[in-house]
Design a protein around this motif. Sequence first.
Motif: not given
Lengths: 394, 257
Positions: A3-4, A7-8, A11, A14-15, A18-19, A21-24
């Motif tokens: 069931k999980l 969800v994994f 995640f 998302f990871l 996240g890798a 995008k970089s917006d400074f």
Amino acid sequence: MKKLAPVFTLFALFLLLGACKSDFNYYYYSKEETEVLSQFLNLPELPDDYTVTFPSHLSNVGLFPRAVERDKAVLGRVIFYDKKLSKDGTVACANCHKQELAFSDDKAFSDGVYDRSTTRNSIALGSVANFSAYYGTDLNGSSAIRFFWDNRAETAAIQSRGSMTNEKEMDMTMHDIATTVEAQPYYAPLFKKAFGSTTVTDELVLEAVANFVNAMGSFQSDFDAEANQSTASYSGNFGNTVYDNDFSGFSAAQNRGKKLYNNNCASCHSGNMGRPVLQLANNGLESNPTDLGVGGITGLNEQKGSFKVPTLRNIALTAPYMHDGRFANLNEVLDFYNTGIQNHPFLHADLKTGNQPKHMNFSESDKTDMIAFLNTLSDEHLLDDKKFSNPFKQ
Amino acid sequence: MRPFILIFAGFLLLAAGCVQYHYSPNFVQTPYVVKKGDGMVTAAISGSPVALNGDFHASYSPIKYGTVMLNYFQAHSSFTENNFLGGPSYLQTTKGYLVEGAVGAYKPFSFGTAALYVGWGQGQMRNDYGINRIADLGLQRFFVQPTFTYKNDWFRLGIGLRFVRLNFPSGNIDYRIEPADVVIIQRLEKESPFWFPEMGGNIGIHFKPVTISANLVIMATRPAAEYSFDASNIGVGLSLELQELFKKRNRNSVIEE
């Protein structure tokens, strides 16, 4: 556990996201400020770094630059190039201190407002090892090294005021300067950045210019690169003796020229091209000088005919020479020290043999070698460093 | 008990802030769930040499051997800096938050559990350097966290090792902030994401259904100062174990009936 699994998976997604995008976003001027500034000025989006770093061979012996405040230097740069800050709107500090000439002028006497002419040769700003950098003096305090050929100014700020208010240079009052600055729309954002407020005072104008001028380091010369290398294995105060040794990266002529310089010139101008050994000296230009130099300010008899002893950084770029620009090139300067020194009651002792003016007796090859050495004192980077250039849109 | 609380409160006040920072670790949460239906909520305050923070945690086991966890972390520090412009001094603050969720699998033993959690969250750190000079950084954190818990009627002990992947995906930085801090932020931008472990745990006294605990988290290997990371937090927490609370309520309602 099954069931999980979604969800994994989420995640992991998302990871990965996240890798990617970089917006400074770094900002300095607001949109409104940029709109105003860009009408008149070519300033970088983010301010330049005006930090001055001394070469290790100077910092190792306790010489250090005074801290320059970036935002004030940015403002100072604009003021330095702003012709509106002169009586007839034709002269800025930069007229007499040209970047391509290491912030000197190639005329003996520079042009001031209304075609007036200055009375002394423009001192090369890029030739000075950070104006008030010596031994802990600060911008607003007394400097061990004073300004102008007659050493009448204690600080860079006082020196700037002297030029701005000199009737042969910019011919303004400091009140005029402050009023004119206040009237230009591009100064408000720069003042806000530098001083946290748009209020203009003559002290703040001078402080900004002093920060800009103090940032003019010229330490990327061949001499500095070699001196750093040669002094790397020494520690503590090694004085001038280290500079007598041959530099491995110098040609034979440059090393011979360095030796001649150290034997004949360094006792006044310094061997490490940091702080000049003497603040003033009578070098025997005239036996009966009409320009009294330092003595004209102090009234002291023994200082009449004495002038500031400059360091020789960028010397090859800053002709003509002496306080009145009487020598067109370095050959003429060396000829003068060879045979031209005039006697004077207060001629400096190093320029005397007994009671008579010294003849240095440089041969032609000596002169060639010395000039080869003096050329190593030039910092070409300073000449086209954008952060010192004219920021105004032409 | 009172002197202890006073001393601890004093420590927290002393510990609170004097420099800006761009990351501060929340507590490594160790849910004391051993069976389906167990759950707990925790609130904690923590301090470090630079911060005073709030930690909120909720966990619940919806299925056998499975846990979901939600954490909210609020960081705060403030101090007064003399105005280098010569004017009045001004307040500098750091405010930040992190919200994260995690799922975990646990293996119950007679004395407690061994568990493994995987989580993801995001947040923001906002450093205000005074006179409207602000550096705002977004952050995302992924973590894998093995934990061990021990519990009996009156005692709780939980330890965990959190393997963190910390990413700074965005930033909005006023270039007028201290140049040294600009350099640090540029370093974060360039070198992010970071992988590093954090160790933490809690030890508490349990009064059904409440636990009062002492908590500690330490960033294990990063040279924190190089990145203006706050490397550790220490604090006190108050937890409520939901299954005990509801059991107690049910028992009370049965008695009332």
